[in-house]
Enzyme design. Structure first.
Site, PDB file in Angstrom:
ATOM      1  N   ARG A  48       0.797  -1.221   0.000  1.00 50.63           N
ATOM      2  CA  ARG A  48       0.000   0.000   0.000  1.00 50.63           C
ATOM      3  C   ARG A  48       0.831   1.272   0.000  1.00 50.63           C
ATOM      4  O   ARG A  48       0.593   2.195  -0.773  1.00 50.63           O
ATOM      5  CB  ARG A  48      -0.907   0.046   1.245  1.00 50.63           C
ATOM      6  CG  ARG A  48      -2.233  -0.617   1.082  1.00 50.63           C
ATOM      7  CD  ARG A  48      -2.737  -1.056   2.440  1.00 50.63           C
ATOM      8  NE  ARG A  48      -1.847  -2.107   2.916  1.00 50.63           N
ATOM      9  CZ  ARG A  48      -1.993  -3.388   2.587  1.00 50.63           C
ATOM     10  NH1 ARG A  48      -2.993  -3.764   1.870  1.00 50.63           N
ATOM     11  NH2 ARG A  48      -1.121  -4.286   3.002  1.00 50.63           N
ATOM     12  N   THR A  49       1.790   1.338   0.916  1.00 48.12           N
ATOM     13  CA  THR A  49       2.513   2.602   1.070  1.00 48.12           C
ATOM     14  C   THR A  49       3.269   2.937  -0.216  1.00 48.12           C
ATOM     15  O   THR A  49       3.180   4.052  -0.740  1.00 48.12           O
ATOM     16  CB  THR A  49       3.467   2.527   2.275  1.00 48.12           C
ATOM     17  OG1 THR A  49       2.704   2.151   3.421  1.00 48.12           O
ATOM     18  CG2 THR A  49       4.140   3.864   2.533  1.00 48.12           C
ATOM     19  N   LYS A  77      26.096  -4.398  -0.910  1.00 45.59           N
ATOM     20  CA  LYS A  77      27.567  -4.438  -0.927  1.00 45.59           C
ATOM     21  C   LYS A  77      28.139  -3.749   0.309  1.00 45.59           C
ATOM     22  O   LYS A  77      29.340  -3.585   0.431  1.00 45.59           O
ATOM     23  CB  LYS A  77      28.104  -3.706  -2.167  1.00 45.59           C
ATOM     24  CG  LYS A  77      27.654  -4.263  -3.490  1.00 45.59           C
ATOM     25  CD  LYS A  77      28.317  -3.440  -4.610  1.00 45.59           C
ATOM     26  CE  LYS A  77      27.622  -3.640  -5.928  1.00 45.59           C
ATOM     27  NZ  LYS A  77      28.005  -2.600  -6.909  1.00 45.59           N
ATOM     28  N   ARG A  98      11.492   3.788   3.063  1.00 45.58           N
ATOM     29  CA  ARG A  98      11.111   2.814   4.109  1.00 45.58           C
ATOM     30  C   ARG A  98      12.326   1.942   4.400  1.00 45.58           C
ATOM     31  O   ARG A  98      13.001   1.475   3.485  1.00 45.58           O
ATOM     32  CB  ARG A  98       9.947   1.950   3.659  1.00 45.58           C
ATOM     33  CG  ARG A  98       9.707   0.787   4.600  1.00 45.58           C
ATOM     34  CD  ARG A  98       8.453   0.033   4.303  1.00 45.58           C
ATOM     35  NE  ARG A  98       7.287   0.792   4.706  1.00 45.58           N
ATOM     36  CZ  ARG A  98       6.050   0.267   4.782  1.00 45.58           C
ATOM     37  NH1 ARG A  98       5.861  -1.005   4.469  1.00 45.58           N
ATOM     38  NH2 ARG A  98       5.025   0.993   5.164  1.00 45.58           N
ATOM     39  N   HIS A 126       5.556   6.079  11.453  1.00 47.02           N
ATOM     40  CA  HIS A 126       4.957   5.928  10.113  1.00 47.02           C
ATOM     41  C   HIS A 126       4.003   7.103   9.906  1.00 47.02           C
ATOM     42  O   HIS A 126       2.793   6.946   9.849  1.00 47.02           O
ATOM     43  CB  HIS A 126       4.209   4.594  10.073  1.00 47.02           C
ATOM     44  CG  HIS A 126       3.868   4.095   8.696  1.00 47.02           C
ATOM     45  ND1 HIS A 126       4.031   4.854   7.550  1.00 47.02           N
ATOM     46  CD2 HIS A 126       3.377   2.898   8.290  1.00 47.02           C
ATOM     47  CE1 HIS A 126       3.638   4.133   6.513  1.00 47.02           C
ATOM     48  NE2 HIS A 126       3.240   2.954   6.926  1.00 47.02           N
TER      49      HIS A 126
HETATM   50  C1  NCD Z   1       1.834  -0.925   8.259  1.00 52.05           C
HETATM   51  C2  NCD Z   1       3.325  -0.809   8.360  1.00 52.05           C
HETATM   52  O1  NCD Z   1       4.059  -1.033   7.380  1.00 52.05           O
HETATM   53  O2  NCD Z   1       3.772  -0.441   9.438  1.00 52.05           O
HETATM   54  N1  NCD Z   1       1.412  -1.160   6.956  1.00 52.05           N
HETATM   55  C3  NCD Z   1       1.126  -0.105   6.157  1.00 52.05           C
HETATM   56  O3  NCD Z   1       1.962   0.738   5.909  1.00 52.05           O
HETATM   57  N2  NCD Z   1      -0.125  -0.009   5.704  1.00 52.05           N
HETATM   58  C4  NCD Z   1       1.251  -1.902   9.212  1.00 52.05           C
HETATM   59  C5  NCD Z   1       1.803  -3.283   9.257  1.00 52.05           C
HETATM   60  O4  NCD Z   1       2.720  -3.652   8.519  1.00 52.05           O
HETATM   61  O5  NCD Z   1       1.290  -4.039  10.068  1.00 52.05           O
END
Ligand code: NCD
Length: 285
Positions: A48-49, A77, A98, A126
């Protein structure tokens, strides 16, 4: 302007992003990103993100480059995150990142010369998820002051909860927890409630156990917070159900058709909210 964690979410900035996201959802984006390049550096899995950021960027006319498998980059590396961030700054206008380590977004931002957006740093924060959660809550509840939300599940390790709790405090919500065994809020300032109380509040924010952040081989009993339609209806609650997704076994698919189940709408809201976040990061709001 970086967006690294909740300390960057001043009330003015949050309001600006919420208003822009609303305008975007109505088809009136306040600015565009034509000619801009968005760099996506995803060192950790994401559906999703990553894809909602890409969709957001492209919908505003930007182009996107990046990676979603760090094993295919020079970090395999041994390149440091600081060096990677410095290099990527030359390749685009904003960096969405991320990474599995808490604090990694701040480290990257210390060397990057373009705005850095934290799309999840290990068990840290997040912020973009919290903004889309807030957007969803405001759309659904209107006024948030005095409303009750319960954080359910892995309250200890969920980075979405870590950012959401301080953010929703700014909006005057009453926040409580219904934690999985051994996975409660480390700061100790969230009252623990039963599942019944969670379902009788205004909102319950469900989360999966963050297995990847637990010591190898350890298991958590999810039976105390596994929700299905029968159980939900038996409690006669009214709580709207949010979940950042992905879900594992804590939230049954037979919940999905209930009007109170908001998590797919929540995920869809990620696009206009991330459009607004990109515009804000680039100083266009
Ligand atoms: C979340 C995350 O990556 O922290 N997912 C997301 O971004 N929608 C929640 C999760 O992974 O449980």
């Amino acid at each position: 302007m970086d967006l690294l964690g909740v300390e960057d979410l001043t009330p003015e900035r949050v309001t600006r992003i919420m208003e822009a996201a609303e305008a975007i959802a109505e088809g009136n984006p306040p600015a565009r990103l034509d000619g801009r390049l968005v760099v996506m550096a995803f060192f950790e899995p994401s559906t999703r993100t990553r894809l909602s950021f890409e969709s957001a960027a492209m919908r505003l006319g930007a182009r996107v480059l990046g990676f979603s498998d760090a094993k295919a980059t020079s970090s395999a590396k041994g390149e440091t995150l600081e060096d990677t961030a410095r290099i990527l700054s030359a390749y685009g206008d904003v960096l969405v990142m991320r990474h599995p380590e808490k604090g990694s977004a701040k480290r990257a931002a210390s060397m990057a010369t373009i705005p850095v957006i934290n799309a999840g740093d290990g068990a840290g924060e997040h912020p973009t998820q919290s903004l889309l959660d807030l957007y969803t809550l405001r759309k659904e509840l209107g006024e948030l002051e005095g409303k009750t939300i319960t954080m359910v599940g892995d309250v200890a390790n969920s980075r979405t909860i870590h950012t959401l709790v301080p953010l929703l405090r700014q909006w005057g919500m009453t926040i409580q927890a219904c934690s999985a065994p051994g996975l409660s809020w480390a700061e100790g300032d969230l009252p623990e409630v039963s599942l019944d109380e969670a379902l009788k509040g205004d909102v319950a924010y469900w989360t999966r156990v963050q297995q990847e952040r637990l010591p190898e081989g350890s298991t958590v009993d999810t039976s105390s917070f596994r929700l299905d339609r029968r159980l939900y209806l038996a409690h006669e609650g009214k709580a709207r159900i949010l979940h950042p997704l992905p879900r594992v076994d804590e939230l049954d698919a037979d919940m999905d058709s209930l009007g109170e189940a908001l998590y797919f709408q929540q995920a869809a809201n990620g696009v206009p909210v991330r459009q607004a976040i990109l515009l804000d990061a680039l100083g266009l709001l």
